[in-house]
Scaffold this active site. Structure first.
Site, PDB file in Angstrom:
ATOM      1  N   GLU A  73      14.248 -15.504   0.446  1.00 41.55           N
ATOM      2  CA  GLU A  73      14.601 -16.437   1.528  1.00 41.55           C
ATOM      3  C   GLU A  73      13.651 -17.480   1.325  1.00 41.55           C
ATOM      4  O   GLU A  73      13.980 -18.580   2.039  1.00 41.55           O
ATOM      5  CB  GLU A  73      14.430 -15.732   2.771  1.00 41.55           C
ATOM      6  CG  GLU A  73      15.747 -14.723   3.233  1.00 41.55           C
ATOM      7  CD  GLU A  73      15.383 -14.406   4.716  1.00 41.55           C
ATOM      8  OE1 GLU A  73      14.465 -14.761   5.323  1.00 41.55           O
ATOM      9  OE2 GLU A  73      15.838 -13.170   4.617  1.00 41.55           O
TER      10      GLU A  73
ATOM     11  N   ASP B 137       0.733  -1.220  -0.048  1.00 44.77           N
ATOM     12  CA  ASP B 137      -0.098   0.174  -0.088  1.00 44.77           C
ATOM     13  C   ASP B 137       0.957   1.273   0.080  1.00 44.77           C
ATOM     14  O   ASP B 137       1.866   1.354   0.902  1.00 44.77           O
ATOM     15  CB  ASP B 137      -0.837  -0.069   1.257  1.00 44.77           C
ATOM     16  CG  ASP B 137      -1.823   1.138   1.143  1.00 44.77           C
ATOM     17  OD1 ASP B 137      -2.833   1.066   0.460  1.00 44.77           O
ATOM     18  OD2 ASP B 137      -1.788   2.124   2.204  1.00 44.77           O
TER      19      ASP B 137
HETATM   20  C1  GLC Z   1      -4.240   3.117  -0.667  1.00 44.93           C
HETATM   21  C2  GLC Z   1      -5.510   2.489  -0.686  1.00 44.93           C
HETATM   22  C3  GLC Z   1      -6.502   3.104  -0.209  1.00 44.93           C
HETATM   23  C4  GLC Z   1      -6.157   3.605   1.248  1.00 44.93           C
HETATM   24  C5  GLC Z   1      -4.902   4.557   1.176  1.00 44.93           C
HETATM   25  C6  GLC Z   1      -4.487   4.733   2.474  1.00 44.93           C
HETATM   26  O1  GLC Z   1      -4.216   4.012  -1.763  1.00 44.93           O
HETATM   27  O2  GLC Z   1      -5.667   1.553  -1.956  1.00 44.93           O
HETATM   28  O3  GLC Z   1      -7.677   2.288  -0.078  1.00 44.93           O
HETATM   29  O4  GLC Z   1      -7.478   4.577   1.451  1.00 44.93           O
HETATM   30  O5  GLC Z   1      -3.854   3.638   0.537  1.00 44.93           O
HETATM   31  O6  GLC Z   1      -4.028   3.516   3.030  1.00 44.93           O
END
Ligand code: GLC
Length: 545
Positions: free
Chosen positions: A259, A210
């Site tokens: 790993e 993310d």
């Molecule tokens: C990314 C995710 C989104 C979230 C953001 C903050 O863009 O896809 O859904 O709100 O990160 O974590």
């Protein structure tokens, strides 16, 4: 000990994989509380198997106050009780593997929840606490520190800083409940390598990272000097996105992944300004894939599509990473609606994507042709960007409405409870049950396409698209193995240059044409003779030479 179960070992399995995104809150509800959960996912794994995808990416299911649909993680090693338990997660991984499906989990390293133990302790210990060094705490500007430390805006709208009662400010690129980690701190780096190992030991096949481009901030946190609301994919160069330092982190992550046996992978959610910058995330010693948001953001226009396809393939060549393709996810308007609203066009877009070399990402419900739900009442919305003026791309709840599985009325087999977001009253024809076995349905189109991707490995392989002459508004390209894909993006039927071959698959619902071959031998819209090939508006056809 690392769990591997029965998933078939294969070299480079991810290079042409079709990966299906599950947004757990909205996929299937196993315990009747109206919220999707791991039990629901377990019960619906056979659907994913019969759809024919290679892997499943699960959006976060970790312990979380749900200020941002679980992207605010309070404990990276625990499952939120609303989704189930750790043994439910293990069962999902094991049963998916038994069905030949790989499992990729979301990891959220840019920020945690304000309920994360480190942050809670950092708050409690007050200014000067060493735990505050794991985040970005600063004094404010102005005579009494009353102004934020810099001019950064939150992606969800409003300032990216929140002031505490003790006078210090902390940074959150997203909601105030999502404090950003300080990735300069060795404890943060160690903790995330340990979290990766925790899930790898449990048997996951990889991670979706993310906000992968956000971890490192420019030294000194300089002003961005823009003054306009940011979106994730702007072309701006910003002091908190796509800083070169992020790549050192991913080199250490790659070493951890390597790993483990079985080619565990990571895919970056990196909204970089150009395809060339995105390619840096997938150099051979970094991550395996990066989402192609430039493709997602391209309209239904032949020239733009051809340009973004070429540019994407070209950018990946020097780093020997597969291109990826995506049309929909949990953060954007569903592509059926985004591309203009017609199901025909959504189906044509899907067949184009699935004919391209590399790896494709599907978002739950696109295989049913679901549209965006655009009329949700304000009082049911949960997207934090809705509550912070002018934030993000606005409204992300409309693509998160719980899936329709069967039956003629809500909750359409989603579960026994009332779904956490209301489902439209007219979704009965869109359920999995209604579409299964109907050769004209979108579900069967996806199944057939994915089946053909398996039986014609040339479709996903390599990085070559050979463009053929085509009329304006039409894309035509040859893939290895003698497959030609034509896409008519115009609003009228077009005649294609004559070439020998037969239709393998058409995105146009073809009733009453033969279901098995989908050969549109006698249709008023599409004819299949060597001399005269009329292809209807918004149609993609896969031809076999
Ligand atoms: C990314 C995710 C989104 C979230 C953001 C903050 O863009 O896809 O859904 O709100 O990160 O974590």
């Amino acid at each position: 000990m690392t769990a591997q179960h029965n998933v078939t070992p294969a070299t480079d399995w991810w290079r042409d994989a079709v990966i299906y995104q599950v947004y757990p809150r909205s996929f299937a509800d196993g315990n009747g509380d109206g919220m999707g959960d791991l039990a629901g996912i377990r019960s619906r794994l056979p659907h994913l198997r019969s759809l024919g995808v290679d892997a499943v990416w699960l959006s976060p299911f970790y312990a979380s106050p749900q200020a941002d649909g679980g992207y605010d993680v309070a404990d990276y090693r625990a499952i939120d009780p609303m989704f189930g338990t750790l043994s439910d997660a293990e069962a999902v991984i094991r049963e998916a593997h038994d069905l030949g499906l790989r499992i990729i989990v979301d990891i959220v390293p840019n920020h945690c929840s304000d309920r994360h133990e480190w942050f809670r302790r950092a708050l409690a210990e007050g200014p000067g606490s060493v735990l505050r060094e794991r985040f970005h705490f600063r004094k404010g500007r102005g005579q009494n520190g009353e102004a934020p430390p810099n001019d950064w805006e939150s992606i969800f709208g409003g300032p990216a800083w929140t002031r505490l009662a003790d006078g210090e400010w902390y940074l959150h690129l997203f909601a105030p409940e999502q404090p950003d980690f300080n990735w300069e701190h060795p404890a943060v780096q160690d903790e995330f390598r340990s979290i990766l190992r925790f899930w790898l030991d449990l048997g996951v096949d990889g991670f979706r990272v993310d906000v992968a481009h956000g971890l490192v901030k420019a030294a000194g946190l300089p002003d961005m000097g823009h003054g306009e609301q940011l979106t994730l994919l702007g072309n701006q160069v910003l002091p908190f996105f796509d800083q070169d330092g992020v790549h050192d982190i991913y080199r250490t992550w790659r070493a951890v992944l390597d790993e483990y046996p079985g080619e565990r992978i990571a895919v970056a959610e990196a909204w970089a300004p150009t395809a060339a910058r995105t390619a840096l995330y997938v150099r051979p010693d970094e991550l395996h894939q990066a989402f192609n948001f430039h493709y997602l953001n391209t309209g239904w226009d032949a020239d733009s599509l051809r340009a973004v396809i070429d540019e994407s393939l070209e950018a990946m060549r020097p780093v020997d990473a597969p291109a990826t393709w995506v049309l929909s996810n949990h953060d954007v308007v569903r592509h059926r609606t985004r591309l203009g609203g017609s199901l025909d066009r959504a189906r044509a877009a899907a067949l184009l994507m699935l004919a391209l070399p590399g790896s494709a990402y599907l978002y739950q419900g696109e295989e049913l042709g679901l549209p965006e739900v655009t009329d949700l009442p304000d009082d049911v919305r949960q997207d934090p960007s809705f509550f912070r003026a002018n934030g993000q791309d606005g409204l992300r709840d409309g693509c998160r409405v719980p899936l329709p599985w069967g039956e003629a009325a809500p909750p359409y087999g989603f579960g026994d409870g009332t779904p956490w977001l209301p489902q439209p009253a007219d979704w009965a024809p869109l359920t999995v049950q209604a579409q299964t076995g109907d050769p004209d349905s979108t579900l069967e189109l996806y199944r057939t396409a994915l089946d053909l991707r398996r039986t014609h490995p040339g479709l996903g392989a390599g990085d070559a698209v050979e463009w053929l002459d085509a009329p304006a508004g039409v894309l035509a390209f040859r893939r290895p193995g003698g497959l030609i894909c034509t896409v008519n993006t115009t609003e009228a039927a077009v005649t294609l240059p004559a070439r020998p071959g037969r239709v393998l698959l058409s995105s146009l619902p073809s009733s009453p044409l033969a279901a098995a071959s989908r050969l549109p031998s006698s249709s008023s819209h599409v004819v299949n003779t060597e001399s005269d090939r009329m292809v209807a508006a918004d149609t993609t056809i896969w031809w076999e030479e």
